[in-house]
Design a protein around this motif. Structure first.
Motif, mmCIF file in Angstrom:
data_model
loop_
_atom_site.group_PDB
_atom_site.id
_atom_site.type_symbol
_atom_site.label_atom_id
_atom_site.label_comp_id
_atom_site.label_asym_id
_atom_site.label_seq_id
_atom_site.Cartn_x
_atom_site.Cartn_y
_atom_site.Cartn_z
ATOM 1 N N THR A 1 -5.729 -12.330 11.080
ATOM 2 C CA THR A 1 -6.752 -13.147 12.062
ATOM 3 C C THR A 1 -6.300 -14.339 12.638
ATOM 4 O O THR A 1 -5.235 -14.992 12.219
ATOM 5 N N GLY A 2 -6.953 -14.482 13.873
ATOM 6 C CA GLY A 2 -6.420 -15.642 14.751
ATOM 7 C C GLY A 2 -7.203 -15.654 16.037
ATOM 8 O O GLY A 2 -8.226 -14.887 16.479
ATOM 9 N N PHE A 3 -6.832 -16.643 17.029
ATOM 10 C CA PHE A 3 -7.410 -16.785 17.831
ATOM 11 C C PHE A 3 -6.596 -17.174 19.364
ATOM 12 O O PHE A 3 -6.854 -17.879 20.276
ATOM 13 N N SER A 4 -5.500 -16.505 19.250
ATOM 14 C CA SER A 4 -4.541 -16.690 20.373
ATOM 15 C C SER A 4 -4.894 -15.742 21.587
ATOM 16 O O SER A 4 -6.106 -15.112 21.600
ATOM 17 N N GLU A 5 -4.509 -15.940 23.055
ATOM 18 C CA GLU A 5 -4.965 -15.441 24.174
ATOM 19 C C GLU A 5 -4.760 -13.908 24.025
ATOM 20 O O GLU A 5 -5.301 -13.073 24.449
ATOM 21 N N THR A 6 -4.033 -13.306 23.006
ATOM 22 C CA THR A 6 -4.056 -12.049 22.832
ATOM 23 C C THR A 6 -4.700 -11.453 21.715
ATOM 24 O O THR A 6 -4.897 -10.043 21.646
ATOM 25 N N ALA A 7 -5.442 -12.264 21.178
ATOM 26 C CA ALA A 7 -6.406 -11.751 19.880
ATOM 27 C C ALA A 7 -7.448 -10.800 20.465
ATOM 28 O O ALA A 7 -7.744 -10.927 21.759
ATOM 29 N N ARG A 8 -7.551 -9.673 19.600
ATOM 30 C CA ARG A 8 -8.410 -8.884 20.134
ATOM 31 C C ARG A 8 -9.747 -8.838 19.172
ATOM 32 O O ARG A 8 -9.832 -9.226 17.970
ATOM 33 N N PRO A 9 -11.104 -8.481 19.622
ATOM 34 C CA PRO A 9 -12.071 -8.585 18.622
ATOM 35 C C PRO A 9 -11.826 -7.434 17.558
ATOM 36 O O PRO A 9 -11.540 -6.347 17.930
ATOM 37 N N VAL A 10 -12.889 -7.618 16.740
ATOM 38 C CA VAL A 10 -12.733 -6.849 15.474
ATOM 39 C C VAL A 10 -13.008 -5.408 15.678
ATOM 40 O O VAL A 10 -12.499 -4.286 14.938
#
Length: 196
Positions: free
Chosen positions: A101-110
């Motif tokens: 889990t994370g909020f970086s610019e490369t994170a994608r929605p579940v």
């Protein structure tokens, strides 16, 4: 003293084990609050997660009481780890995709991930985030889209939402329709559970 197992209890145990998903797991990364840990275990049981990985290096393993949600610990196998890279490599060797889990610019929605393949999701301490030694090995980040002012859910709520997304995909793929264990393992698990 052995307590006799009723036929109804046997049937319930067999029904539950027949839906367990041996290739879907969570990694609890230093989640110290026992209420959160108990709630995560309850969600694991509810969505058929067979085992969880416990990675505790900076926080002690929380003392889980015997309250209702804590009783889920009886039905979810827990594997303890203190070697982060070793744990990650072991999961990769078993063919798991590993997400955190994370909020970086490369994170994608579940919803953007395929949970029908073997999957491990790292859930971390809400204050500290993913342990650095795990973060450097796991680049794929998942987040839950939110429409309000707050940035994140409580870790136990996040676990339930992520596992529900996995359940939807796996259920659609028929992965809860028949046991995922071979016959010998299924019988051994039933025997073990009858005695709990």
């Amino acid at each position: 003293m052995n307590i006799p197992v009723t036929q109804r209890r046997r049937e319930r145990i067999e029904q539950v084990l027949a839906k367990r998903q041996p290739d879907l797991t969570l990694v609890m990364d230093n989640i110290w609050d026992p209420h959160n840990v108990s709630a995560v275990l309850r969600s694991c049981d509810a969505f058929g997660v067979h085992e969880v990985q416990l990675y505790y290096t900076t926080s002690p393993w929380p003392d889980l009481g015997k309250r209702t949600s804590a009783s889920a610990k009886k039905w979810v196998r827990r594997i303890r780890h203190n070697d982060g890279p070793g744990m990650i490599q072991s999961l990769r060797d078993r063919g798991y995709q590993i997400l955190r889990t994370g909020f970086s610019e490369t994170a994608r929605p579940v919803m953007a991930f395929d949970y029908t393949i073997p999957t491990a999701i790292i859930l971390s301490n809400e204050h500290d985030g993913t342990a650095p030694e795990l973060a450097e090995l796991v680049s794929d980040e998942v987040y839950i889209p939110m429409q309000g002012m707050v940035q994140s859910f409580n870790v136990s709520v996040a676990a339930a939402i992520i596992l529900y997304q996995a359940f939807l995909q796996r259920n659609e793929a028929g992965m809860y329709d028949s046991p995922r264990f071979d016959d010998d393992e299924f019988r051994a698990l039933c025997k073990d559970w009858y005695s709990r």
